[in-house]
Motif scaffolding. Structure first.
Motif, PDB file in Angstrom:
ATOM      1  N   THR A 233       0.835  -1.211   0.000  1.00 31.64           N
ATOM      2  CA  THR A 233       0.000   0.000   0.000  1.00 31.64           C
ATOM      3  C   THR A 233       0.869   1.260   0.000  1.00 31.64           C
ATOM      4  N   GLU A 234       0.651   2.170   0.959  1.00 29.30           N
ATOM      5  CA  GLU A 234       1.335   3.463   0.899  1.00 29.30           C
ATOM      6  C   GLU A 234       2.740   3.435   1.514  1.00 29.30           C
ATOM      7  N   ASP A 235       3.174   2.302   2.036  1.00 27.26           N
ATOM      8  CA  ASP A 235       4.463   2.201   2.728  1.00 27.26           C
ATOM      9  C   ASP A 235       5.616   2.108   1.726  1.00 27.26           C
ATOM     10  N   THR A 236       6.472   3.121   1.704  1.00 28.10           N
ATOM     11  CA  THR A 236       7.641   3.121   0.816  1.00 28.10           C
ATOM     12  C   THR A 236       8.931   2.804   1.566  1.00 28.10           C
ATOM     13  N   SER A 237       8.852   2.578   2.868  1.00 28.82           N
ATOM     14  CA  SER A 237      10.066   2.410   3.671  1.00 28.82           C
ATOM     15  C   SER A 237      10.849   1.166   3.274  1.00 28.82           C
ATOM     16  N   TRP A 238      10.146   0.141   2.785  1.00 27.41           N
ATOM     17  CA  TRP A 238      10.844  -1.090   2.416  1.00 27.41           C
ATOM     18  C   TRP A 238      11.685  -0.890   1.163  1.00 27.41           C
ATOM     19  N   ALA A 239      11.092  -0.326   0.129  1.00 27.15           N
ATOM     20  CA  ALA A 239      11.856  -0.069  -1.090  1.00 27.15           C
ATOM     21  C   ALA A 239      12.994   0.903  -0.812  1.00 27.15           C
ATOM     22  N   ASP A 240      12.742   1.879   0.015  1.00 18.46           N
ATOM     23  CA  ASP A 240      13.761   2.875   0.354  1.00 18.46           C
ATOM     24  C   ASP A 240      14.920   2.222   1.095  1.00 18.46           C
ATOM     25  N   HIS A 241      14.617   1.513   2.171  1.00 18.81           N
ATOM     26  CA  HIS A 241      15.677   0.949   3.005  1.00 18.81           C
ATOM     27  C   HIS A 241      16.477  -0.111   2.250  1.00 18.81           C
ATOM     28  N   LEU A 242      15.791  -0.954   1.505  1.00 18.63           N
ATOM     29  CA  LEU A 242      16.493  -2.019   0.784  1.00 18.63           C
ATOM     30  C   LEU A 242      17.420  -1.465  -0.289  1.00 18.63           C
ATOM     31  N   SER A 258       9.869  -6.503  -4.068  1.00 20.98           N
ATOM     32  CA  SER A 258       8.461  -6.806  -4.323  1.00 20.98           C
ATOM     33  C   SER A 258       7.548  -5.780  -3.664  1.00 20.98           C
ATOM     34  N   PHE A 259       6.287  -5.821  -4.058  1.00 15.34           N
ATOM     35  CA  PHE A 259       5.275  -4.895  -3.528  1.00 15.34           C
ATOM     36  C   PHE A 259       3.919  -5.567  -3.662  1.00 15.34           C
ATOM     37  N   HIS A 260       3.071  -5.420  -2.636  1.00 14.73           N
ATOM     38  CA  HIS A 260       1.741  -6.022  -2.646  1.00 14.73           C
ATOM     39  C   HIS A 260       0.664  -4.971  -2.412  1.00 14.73           C
ATOM     40  N   TYR A 261      -0.404  -5.081  -3.176  1.00 18.81           N
ATOM     41  CA  TYR A 261      -1.569  -4.215  -2.934  1.00 18.81           C
ATOM     42  C   TYR A 261      -2.827  -4.897  -3.450  1.00 18.81           C
ATOM     43  N   TYR A 262      -3.825  -4.997  -2.568  1.00 18.75           N
ATOM     44  CA  TYR A 262      -5.110  -5.580  -2.926  1.00 18.75           C
ATOM     45  C   TYR A 262      -6.193  -4.509  -2.933  1.00 18.75           C
ATOM     46  N   THR A 263      -7.120  -4.648  -3.858  1.00 18.03           N
ATOM     47  CA  THR A 263      -8.247  -3.720  -3.975  1.00 18.03           C
ATOM     48  C   THR A 263      -9.435  -4.265  -3.204  1.00 18.03           C
ATOM     49  N   LEU A 264      -9.836  -3.567  -2.157  1.00 19.97           N
ATOM     50  CA  LEU A 264     -11.030  -3.887  -1.375  1.00 19.97           C
ATOM     51  C   LEU A 264     -12.080  -2.809  -1.639  1.00 19.97           C
ATOM     52  N   PRO A 265     -13.322  -3.198  -1.932  1.00 20.64           N
ATOM     53  CA  PRO A 265     -14.354  -2.185  -2.162  1.00 20.64           C
ATOM     54  C   PRO A 265     -14.511  -1.223  -0.992  1.00 20.64           C
ATOM     55  N   LEU A 291      -7.283   2.413  -8.424  1.00 20.86           N
ATOM     56  CA  LEU A 291      -6.482   3.442  -9.093  1.00 20.86           C
ATOM     57  C   LEU A 291      -5.395   4.009  -8.185  1.00 20.86           C
ATOM     58  N   LYS A 292      -5.465   3.712  -6.890  1.00 17.42           N
ATOM     59  CA  LYS A 292      -4.394   4.131  -5.985  1.00 17.42           C
ATOM     60  C   LYS A 292      -3.069   3.463  -6.342  1.00 17.42           C
ATOM     61  N   MET A 293      -3.145   2.352  -7.068  1.00 12.81           N
ATOM     62  CA  MET A 293      -1.927   1.651  -7.476  1.00 12.81           C
ATOM     63  C   MET A 293      -0.954   2.592  -8.172  1.00 12.81           C
ATOM     64  N   ILE A 297       2.926   3.276  -6.886  1.00 11.36           N
ATOM     65  CA  ILE A 297       4.111   3.004  -7.713  1.00 11.36           C
ATOM     66  C   ILE A 297       4.947   4.266  -7.860  1.00 11.36           C
ATOM     67  N   ILE A 298       4.304   5.390  -8.119  1.00 15.37           N
ATOM     68  CA  ILE A 298       5.021   6.659  -8.249  1.00 15.37           C
ATOM     69  C   ILE A 298       5.843   6.945  -6.984  1.00 15.37           C
ATOM     70  N   ASN A 299       5.237   6.754  -5.820  1.00 19.63           N
ATOM     71  CA  ASN A 299       5.928   7.041  -4.563  1.00 19.63           C
ATOM     72  C   ASN A 299       7.134   6.124  -4.357  1.00 19.63           C
ATOM     73  N   ASN A 300       6.970   4.850  -4.677  1.00 20.53           N
ATOM     74  CA  ASN A 300       8.082   3.911  -4.522  1.00 20.53           C
ATOM     75  C   ASN A 300       9.180   4.170  -5.545  1.00 20.53           C
ATOM     76  N   LYS A 301       8.788   4.560  -6.754  1.00 23.60           N
ATOM     77  CA  LYS A 301       9.794   4.879  -7.767  1.00 23.60           C
ATOM     78  C   LYS A 301      10.642   6.077  -7.341  1.00 23.60           C
ATOM     79  N   LYS A 302      10.040   7.027  -6.667  1.00 24.67           N
ATOM     80  CA  LYS A 302      10.791   8.201  -6.229  1.00 24.67           C
ATOM     81  C   LYS A 302      11.929   7.814  -5.285  1.00 24.67           C
TER      82      LYS A 302
END
Length: 515
Positions: A233-242, A258-265, A291-293, A297-302
């Protein structure tokens, strides 16, 4: 049932009368290749996802090859499945590979503590998995056990699978019926280390990753892409730290996070929402949430661009899809849900997002392949049906390893409901390996057609031909009694003066090739 549909717009039709959303594609401005693995599949030891759904055993009355269902394997071949992830998921961090080799009648039975508390008899193990991979002509993504395993166990599994030597482990593989090594294309160290994989912090996991990865040695011609367990979801700390702290060298590799995100209504894990019979408010909330995906992705790419400006490390969305309340009175731990036109739209919207970020997103894996969450296929003993999501995957096949094209959307129509609003139209375009340009259009508005004009610069466009997937009801779906209730139909449209005007029906997905 949806009747075959062919739409043709005459050359004399006024573009101005139709045009609303404008899609401009420049065939001369190419982007990154859309990796075929964006269309990856996931088979976890979960519910009927493997057992019954895929595996029935060689002695079953259901036609099979080496225990794998012929009907399901045949349908999956039609998708050109590029890779399969196995054995999990949460299951991976309690899976001990030695329990899944040798004579099946001698393999130990364990309780699947993650999914339903059922008995796992280990009938499907390493050799059986690679039988499936090779039947489908796919690549293998193996998820190693970090949670309850050891560096030694993980290293020995890789040696068992990949070594062509005369070592004891390679000889054990040969004794179990496989002379040549298995080709392991991707290998992950753990899964969801932030949750079911150990409830770790990014810092703690990073230390473990470096420890385990240091001992994972394979032959040069059978070296897998190494994947670290990342965030969600919104957590970028893993991509950043790794990416900031794992610096590959001669004894350490990290090729992807890797990154996981599920769509819940509803966004609520306690009451997620129904797979069918839902109100329009949950159609809208599903679209808003899926659409939050893009922003995730944009946040993790940064953060990855900051630490890895050369883009050496891939960003793998290796679990995604819809997650609803369990359908009917099925075991809640089996995660069985129906699959409707809403899921088809979700799939197409996410594909378009992944294409947009193809510079980093080299893989995405939907959860899951059969009978679990947003499945391609549903089975009931000997019966099988294809879902709307299956059809979208098949329609998007030309985008596998296609070269993305610059695309610009202007004056995009909006779908509004209450206080929520999203772009009604999504689009993507690419030049496929067959040399043709393919365009995909999605209308997320469930109520009305959207008028779209397409301008393809640099190419003389006369017409387009392809398929459309749509339905009358938001929750239209296939059943064992009506297996073809939702299926693609032919679609064609003519261009006028090099421009294309299309009325894109409500809740529809269109994929066409430019003629």
């Amino acid at each position: 049932m949806i009747k075959p549909l062919v739409m043709a717009l005459g050359l004399g039709m006024s573009l101005g009368a139709l045009a609303d959303t404008q899609v401009k594609i420049d065939a001369a401005k190419t982007g990154p290749v859309i990796n075929k693995n964006i269309y990856g599949q996931f088979a976890e030891h979960l519910g009927r996802g493997i057992y019954e759904g895929l595996w029935v055993g060689p002695d079953s009355t259901i036609p099979n090859t080496k225990g794998w269902r012929n009907d399901v394997v045949g349908a999956l071949k039609e998708l050109q499945v590029p890779l399969i992830r196995w054995p999990g998921g949460c299951f991976a961090d309690e899976y001990h590979w030695r329990e899944g080799i040798g004579p099946r009648e001698q393999r130990p039975a364990r309780v699947n503590t993650n999914w339903g508390g059922v008995i796992e008899d280990n009938a499907v193990g390493t050799h059986e998995f690679f039988d499936l991979v090779e039947m489908l002509g796919a690549e293998a993504y193996v998820n190693g056990n970090l949670g309850t395993g050891t560096p030694q166990e993980m290293a020995e599994w890789l040696e068992y699978m990949t070594s062509d030597s005369k070592s004891t482990l390679a000889e054990l593989r040969r004794k179990n019926g496989r002379d040549k090594p298995f080709r392991v294309h991707y290998f992950a160290i753990g899964n969801e280390a932030w949750g079911c994989g150990g409830n770790m912090t990014p810092e703690f996991y990073t230390h473990l990753y470096k420890q385990y990865a240091s001992f994972l040695k394979t032959p040069k011609d059978n070296t897998p892409v190494m994947i670290a367990s990342g965030g969600h979801t919104e957590d970028t700390s893993w991509a950043d730290h790794l990416t900031a702290n794992v610096k590959p060298n001669w004894s350490l590799r990290m090729d992807a996070v890797s990154f996981h995100y599920y769509t819940l209504p509803t966004g609520d894990w306690v009451k997620k929402g129904a797979a069918t019979g839902f109100p329009e408010s949950e159609w809208m909330s599903t679209m808003v949430n899926t659409l939050k995906m893009d922003q995730f992705i944009i946040n993790n790419k940064k953060v990855m661009d900051k630490n890895d400006p050369e883009k050496k490390v891939g960003f793998y969305v290796d679990e995604w899809g819809t997650w609803y309340d369990v359908t009917g009175d099925d075991d809640p731990g089996f995660l069985y849900q129906q699959n409707s036109m809403r899921d088809a739209i979700v799939a197409a919207l996410n594909f378009n997002i992944f294409h947009k970020h193809a510079d980093r997103v080299h893989m995405s894996i939907i959860a899951q392949m059969v009978n679990v969450l947003q499945a391609m296929i549903l089975t009931d003993k000997e019966k099988m049906i294809l879902t709307p999501t299956y059809h979208v995957f098949k329609m998007y096949k030309p985008f596998q390893d296609a070269t993305s094209l610059q695309i610009e959307l202007k004056n995009v129509a909006r779908y509004k409901l209450g206080k929520s609003s999203i772009p009604a139209v999504s689009a993507t375009a690419a030049r496929a390996k067959d040399g043709k340009i393919y365009i995909a259009l999605v209308n997320a508005n469930p109520n009305q057609a959207e008028k779209v004009s397409v301008n393809l610069a640099g190419v003389a466009m006369n017409s387009v031909k392809g398929e459309i997937l749509t339905a009358a009801a938001m929750d239209a779906h296939n059943t064992f009694a009506a297996p073809e209730n939702v299926k693609p139909a032919p679609f064609a449209a003519n261009a006028a003066n090099g421009k294309l005007a299309i009325d894109v029906p409500a809740k529809s997905v269109i994929v066409v090739a430019v003629e």
